[in-house]
Design a protein around this motif. Structure first.
Motif, PDB file in Angstrom:
ATOM      1  N   MET A 112      50.768  41.935  48.770  1.00 45.10           N
ATOM      2  CA  MET A 112      50.136  41.514  47.523  1.00 45.10           C
ATOM      3  C   MET A 112      51.054  41.946  46.385  1.00 45.10           C
ATOM      4  SD  MET A 112      46.223  42.904  48.192  1.00 45.10           S
ATOM      5  CE  MET A 112      46.698  44.619  48.057  1.00 45.10           C
ATOM      6  N   THR A 113      51.183  41.088  45.395  1.00 49.55           N
ATOM      7  CA  THR A 113      51.964  41.496  44.228  1.00 49.55           C
ATOM      8  C   THR A 113      51.118  42.400  43.352  1.00 49.55           C
ATOM      9  OG1 THR A 113      51.261  39.595  42.916  1.00 49.55           O
ATOM     10  CG2 THR A 113      53.301  39.344  44.233  1.00 49.55           C
ATOM     11  N   ASN A 114      51.787  43.143  42.491  1.00 49.89           N
ATOM     12  CA  ASN A 114      51.063  44.023  41.572  1.00 49.89           C
ATOM     13  C   ASN A 114      50.174  43.215  40.622  1.00 49.89           C
ATOM     14  OD1 ASN A 114      52.218  46.271  42.735  1.00 49.89           O
ATOM     15  ND2 ASN A 114      53.813  46.477  41.194  1.00 49.89           N
ATOM     16  N   SER A 115      50.648  42.048  40.205  1.00 48.66           N
ATOM     17  CA  SER A 115      49.840  41.244  39.277  1.00 48.66           C
ATOM     18  C   SER A 115      48.561  40.742  39.956  1.00 48.66           C
ATOM     19  CB  SER A 115      50.652  40.090  38.688  1.00 48.66           C
ATOM     20  OG  SER A 115      51.144  39.260  39.710  1.00 48.66           O
ATOM     21  N   PHE A 116      48.658  40.286  41.202  1.00 44.51           N
ATOM     22  CA  PHE A 116      47.467  39.866  41.939  1.00 44.51           C
ATOM     23  C   PHE A 116      46.503  41.040  42.091  1.00 44.51           C
ATOM     24  CE2 PHE A 116      45.051  40.035  45.835  1.00 44.51           C
ATOM     25  CZ  PHE A 116      44.304  38.862  45.765  1.00 44.51           C
ATOM     26  N   THR A 117      47.024  42.169  42.534  1.00 41.83           N
ATOM     27  CA  THR A 117      46.189  43.336  42.816  1.00 41.83           C
ATOM     28  C   THR A 117      45.473  43.816  41.562  1.00 41.83           C
ATOM     29  OG1 THR A 117      47.760  43.949  44.542  1.00 41.83           O
ATOM     30  CG2 THR A 117      46.173  45.627  43.873  1.00 41.83           C
ATOM     31  N   ASP A 118      46.175  43.823  40.442  1.00 41.68           N
ATOM     32  CA  ASP A 118      45.560  44.247  39.186  1.00 41.68           C
ATOM     33  C   ASP A 118      44.436  43.299  38.784  1.00 41.68           C
ATOM     34  OD1 ASP A 118      45.519  45.973  36.739  1.00 41.68           O
ATOM     35  OD2 ASP A 118      45.955  44.033  35.815  1.00 41.68           O
ATOM     36  N   GLU A 119      44.686  42.016  38.875  1.00 37.31           N
ATOM     37  CA  GLU A 119      43.681  41.028  38.466  1.00 37.31           C
ATOM     38  C   GLU A 119      42.475  41.045  39.402  1.00 37.31           C
ATOM     39  OE1 GLU A 119      42.240  38.740  35.680  1.00 37.31           O
ATOM     40  OE2 GLU A 119      44.358  39.266  35.564  1.00 37.31           O
ATOM     41  N   PHE A 120      42.722  41.204  40.690  1.00 37.76           N
ATOM     42  CA  PHE A 120      41.639  41.219  41.672  1.00 37.76           C
ATOM     43  C   PHE A 120      40.920  42.561  41.699  1.00 37.76           C
ATOM     44  CE2 PHE A 120      40.792  42.286  46.298  1.00 37.76           C
ATOM     45  CZ  PHE A 120      39.525  41.742  46.325  1.00 37.76           C
ATOM     46  N   LEU A 121      41.635  43.607  42.060  1.00 37.98           N
ATOM     47  CA  LEU A 121      40.999  44.900  42.312  1.00 37.98           C
ATOM     48  C   LEU A 121      40.834  45.727  41.047  1.00 37.98           C
ATOM     49  CD1 LEU A 121      39.878  46.116  44.885  1.00 37.98           C
ATOM     50  CD2 LEU A 121      42.015  47.360  45.157  1.00 37.98           C
ATOM     51  N   GLY A 122      41.884  45.785  40.216  1.00 34.34           N
ATOM     52  CA  GLY A 122      41.805  46.582  38.996  1.00 34.34           C
ATOM     53  C   GLY A 122      40.660  46.138  38.105  1.00 34.34           C
ATOM     54  N   LYS A 123      40.535  44.840  37.913  1.00 34.98           N
ATOM     55  CA  LYS A 123      39.459  44.335  37.043  1.00 34.98           C
ATOM     56  C   LYS A 123      38.096  44.408  37.717  1.00 34.98           C
ATOM     57  CE  LYS A 123      42.258  41.807  33.814  1.00 34.98           C
ATOM     58  NZ  LYS A 123      42.534  40.518  33.165  1.00 34.98           N
ATOM     59  N   PHE A 124      38.057  44.306  39.057  1.00 32.41           N
ATOM     60  CA  PHE A 124      36.777  44.498  39.736  1.00 32.41           C
ATOM     61  C   PHE A 124      36.280  45.934  39.519  1.00 32.41           C
ATOM     62  CE2 PHE A 124      34.315  45.954  43.419  1.00 32.41           C
ATOM     63  CZ  PHE A 124      33.207  45.140  43.263  1.00 32.41           C
ATOM     64  N   TYR A 125      37.182  46.909  39.643  1.00 30.73           N
ATOM     65  CA  TYR A 125      36.784  48.305  39.426  1.00 30.73           C
ATOM     66  C   TYR A 125      36.382  48.559  37.980  1.00 30.73           C
ATOM     67  CZ  TYR A 125      37.389  50.252  44.050  1.00 30.73           C
ATOM     68  OH  TYR A 125      37.212  50.563  45.374  1.00 30.73           O
ATOM     69  N   LEU A 126      36.957  47.838  37.033  1.00 20.64           N
ATOM     70  CA  LEU A 126      36.507  47.951  35.636  1.00 20.64           C
ATOM     71  C   LEU A 126      35.060  47.501  35.500  1.00 20.64           C
ATOM     72  CD1 LEU A 126      39.468  46.672  33.418  1.00 20.64           C
ATOM     73  CD2 LEU A 126      38.580  49.006  33.584  1.00 20.64           C
ATOM     74  N   SER A 127      34.726  46.364  36.115  1.00 23.74           N
ATOM     75  CA  SER A 127      33.353  45.872  36.028  1.00 23.74           C
ATOM     76  C   SER A 127      32.392  46.790  36.768  1.00 23.74           C
ATOM     77  CB  SER A 127      33.244  44.438  36.550  1.00 23.74           C
ATOM     78  OG  SER A 127      33.386  44.387  37.947  1.00 23.74           O
ATOM     79  N   LEU A 128      32.860  47.384  37.853  1.00 17.22           N
ATOM     80  CA  LEU A 128      32.042  48.335  38.604  1.00 17.22           C
ATOM     81  C   LEU A 128      31.723  49.557  37.733  1.00 17.22           C
ATOM     82  CD1 LEU A 128      30.900  48.766  41.503  1.00 17.22           C
ATOM     83  CD2 LEU A 128      32.981  50.043  41.981  1.00 17.22           C
ATOM     84  N   ALA A 129      32.738  50.107  37.070  1.00 18.16           N
ATOM     85  CA  ALA A 129      32.542  51.279  36.203  1.00 18.16           C
ATOM     86  C   ALA A 129      31.638  50.954  35.021  1.00 18.16           C
ATOM     87  CB  ALA A 129      33.890  51.796  35.711  1.00 18.16           C
ATOM     88  N   ALA A 130      31.677  49.718  34.559  1.00 16.16           N
ATOM     89  CA  ALA A 130      30.834  49.309  33.429  1.00 16.16           C
ATOM     90  C   ALA A 130      29.396  49.041  33.856  1.00 16.16           C
ATOM     91  CB  ALA A 130      31.424  48.064  32.769  1.00 16.16           C
ATOM     92  N   GLY A 131      29.137  49.048  35.164  1.00 15.80           N
ATOM     93  CA  GLY A 131      27.785  48.798  35.653  1.00 15.80           C
ATOM     94  C   GLY A 131      27.442  47.322  35.739  1.00 15.80           C
TER      95      GLY A 131
END
Length: 193
Positions: free
Chosen positions: A57-76
């Motif tokens: 996986m590229t870093n850009s894919f991983t950030d958009e997929f997982l990084g932003k999912f974890y942001l939404s998770l932390a925001a509830g």
């Protein structure tokens, strides 16, 4: 705040979207698929994101997929109590770790039971939480020999990342809120007296 219903476990196979994943656009597509699956199954007690069969996986894919999912998770924004990542190869683990470190986020490697990402300070906290099983903040603070506010801050980050589950306990005699923490998906996570 009404009590949260215990949900079922849910699995999401990343390989269903390809074995080599790249571009932010692809990351958005896969994240949207994950969020739709979570929304359809909510509430989710334990979400397992499975990377088995993904070669890279590229870093850009991983950030958009997982990084932003974890942001939404932390925001509830997701009705998910716990998240673990499984099936990571050395290549995909590196991409996940880079993403999480850049965003100052953490995730649980469900295969090894360790934290990935920005976990230096929280690794000992997570390990102690695993040893305690079900506990209140005071038990963790005593075990780590840290103050209650310090323990609360650490627990907040672990809960936001889906590494720990938090349930409201019966209130102390003097009033106020008190919580019991446990690993997501562990049996007996109902309200504790």
């Amino acid at each position: 705040m009404k009590p949260r219903k215990n949900g079922a476990s849910l699995g999401f196979a990343v390989q269903d979207h390809g074995s080599f994943l790249f571009t932010r656009t692809s990351g958005v597509t896969v994240r949207n698929a994950l969020e739709a699956q979570v929304h359809g199954a909510a509430p989710v007690a334990l979400l397992t994101i499975d990377f088995a069969g993904v070669d890279a996986m590229t870093n850009s894919f991983t950030d958009e997929f997982l990084g932003k999912f974890y942001l939404s998770l932390a925001a509830g924004d997701s009705d998910v109590q716990g998240v673990q990542l499984v099936g990571l190869s050395e290549e995909t683990r590196d991409a996940v770790t880079v993403c999480l470190e850049r965003r100052k986020q953490i995730a649980v490697d469900g295969d090894d039971g360790v934290l990935l990402g920005d976990a230096a300070m929280l690794a000992d906290t997570y390990e102690q939480a695993r040893q305690l099983g079900r506990f209140r903040t005071t038990a963790l603070a005593e075990a780590l020999q840290v103050s209650l506010p310090n323990a609360n801050n650490r627990l907040k980050r672990l809960v936001e990342a889906g590494a720990l589950k938090r349930n409201r306990a019966a209130g102390p005699e003097g009033g106020g809120k008190e919580f019991v923490y446990s690993l997501p998906g562990a049996p007996g996570n109902e309200q504790v007296p």
